[in-house]
Write an enzyme that holds these catalytic residues in place. Structure first.
Site, PDB file in Angstrom:
ATOM      1  N   THR A   1       0.859  -1.181   0.000  1.00 12.18           N
ATOM      2  CA  THR A   1       0.000   0.000   0.000  1.00 12.18           C
ATOM      3  C   THR A   1       0.901   1.238   0.000  1.00 12.18           C
ATOM      4  O   THR A   1       2.106   1.152   0.238  1.00 12.18           O
ATOM      5  CB  THR A   1      -0.909   0.052   1.237  1.00 12.18           C
ATOM      6  OG1 THR A   1      -0.116   0.276   2.411  1.00 12.18           O
ATOM      7  CG2 THR A   1      -1.699  -1.245   1.397  1.00 12.18           C
TER       8      THR A   1
ATOM      9  N   ILE B   1       7.468  -2.023   7.189  1.00  8.32           N
ATOM     10  CA  ILE B   1       7.470  -0.576   7.208  1.00  8.32           C
ATOM     11  C   ILE B   1       8.089  -0.050   5.920  1.00  8.32           C
ATOM     12  O   ILE B   1       9.230  -0.351   5.586  1.00  8.32           O
ATOM     13  CB  ILE B   1       8.254  -0.024   8.421  1.00  8.32           C
ATOM     14  CG1 ILE B   1       7.766  -0.697   9.712  1.00  8.32           C
ATOM     15  CG2 ILE B   1       8.115   1.483   8.481  1.00  8.32           C
ATOM     16  CD1 ILE B   1       6.267  -0.603   9.938  1.00  8.32           C
ATOM     17  N   LYS B   2       7.326   0.759   5.204  1.00 11.64           N
ATOM     18  CA  LYS B   2       7.743   1.272   3.906  1.00 11.64           C
ATOM     19  C   LYS B   2       8.270   2.692   4.066  1.00 11.64           C
ATOM     20  O   LYS B   2       7.588   3.571   4.605  1.00 11.64           O
ATOM     21  CB  LYS B   2       6.539   1.243   2.954  1.00 11.64           C
ATOM     22  CG  LYS B   2       6.861   1.222   1.476  1.00 11.64           C
ATOM     23  CD  LYS B   2       5.559   0.987   0.714  1.00 11.64           C
ATOM     24  CE  LYS B   2       5.762   0.967  -0.777  1.00 11.64           C
ATOM     25  NZ  LYS B   2       4.470   0.857  -1.488  1.00 11.64           N
ATOM     26  N   VAL B   3       9.505   2.913   3.594  1.00 10.91           N
ATOM     27  CA  VAL B   3      10.127   4.234   3.683  1.00 10.91           C
ATOM     28  C   VAL B   3      10.747   4.581   2.330  1.00 10.91           C
ATOM     29  O   VAL B   3      11.053   3.694   1.538  1.00 10.91           O
ATOM     30  CB  VAL B   3      11.211   4.290   4.786  1.00 10.91           C
ATOM     31  CG1 VAL B   3      10.622   3.939   6.141  1.00 10.91           C
ATOM     32  CG2 VAL B   3      12.381   3.371   4.450  1.00 10.91           C
TER      33      VAL B   3
END
Length: 215
Positions: free
Chosen positions: A27, A83-85
């Site tokens: 997402t 965790i998307k960074v």
């Protein structure tokens, strides 16, 4: 190569999950914004109940401290949350800090092999090169996958390569051949991947032959 669905739409995820092909979901803020009124945490947790695999939830903060803070919060929502960074120096700091706490990260918006190498060295679980967006500026997006795979293989790097910004079914095939571990696809592209005119013609002919036999 694993297949992920790139969406925050629960209906699309539920349908695609019923096909038995999904290994995860990605997402981002844009996809979440399309789901009017949807609560971020509740959506991620519902996705995790539908798909038994990594679920990428993207941070909003642009500074490392904020990314780390949000990452620590998101990681509590479900064991499968990744965790998307972004591929920035602040993102690297966040990846490094979160990895020390055994929290997996997906470094997104990757557009060259150097970003991919640095993300991996910082401790990224997944790197997300954007194939379609690279194609948009007249560069071969699939070649980017090949180059990252070459760099990772040369260094014995285990970070997973996720081919993102998939625009059509051929991107899926080419990503697999180029060495991607994962392709994350819009729901429409996954649907298109199982459509072929010769399949439709074949079904029609088989049914016509059967009905003629029954007559």
């Amino acid at each position: 190569m694993q297949l992920y669905l790139d969406t925050a739409n629960l209906g699309e995820i539920r349908e695609a999950a019923s096909w038995g092909v999904l290994s995860g979901v990605t997402t981002n803020p844009t996809l979440m914004a399309r789901e009017k009124g949807a609560d971020f945490q509740a959506t991620i947790q519902e996705i995790a109940s539908l798909v038994d695999g990594p679920i990428s939830a993207e941070t909003i903060a642009l500074d490392a401290e904020g990314m780390i803070r949000e990452g620590l919060e998101y990681a509590q929502w479900h064991p499968n949350v990744i965790i998307k960074v972004p591929s920035t120096t602040e993102g690297l700091k966040a990846v490094y800090a979160l990895a020390k706490q055994n929290i997996r990260t997906n470094v997104t918006l990757c557009f060259n092999p150097i970003q991919a190498l640095m993300a991996a060295r910082a401790g990224a679980f997944i790197i997300s090169p954007f194939v379609g967006r690279v194609d948009d500026i007249g560069v071969d997006g699939i070649q980017l996958i090949r180059e990252i795979r070459g760099v990772y293989n040369a260094g014995g790097i285990q970070t997973r390569i996720l081919s993102a910004s998939i625009r059509h079914p051929r991107h899926i095939v080419e990503s697999a051949l180029a060495g991607a571990d994962i392709a994350t696809c819009p729901y429409k592209v996954l649907q298109q991947a199982m459509q072929h005119p010769l399949t439709d013609i074949g079904i029609e002919r088989f049914l016509a032959d059967w009905q003629h036999r029954q007559a």
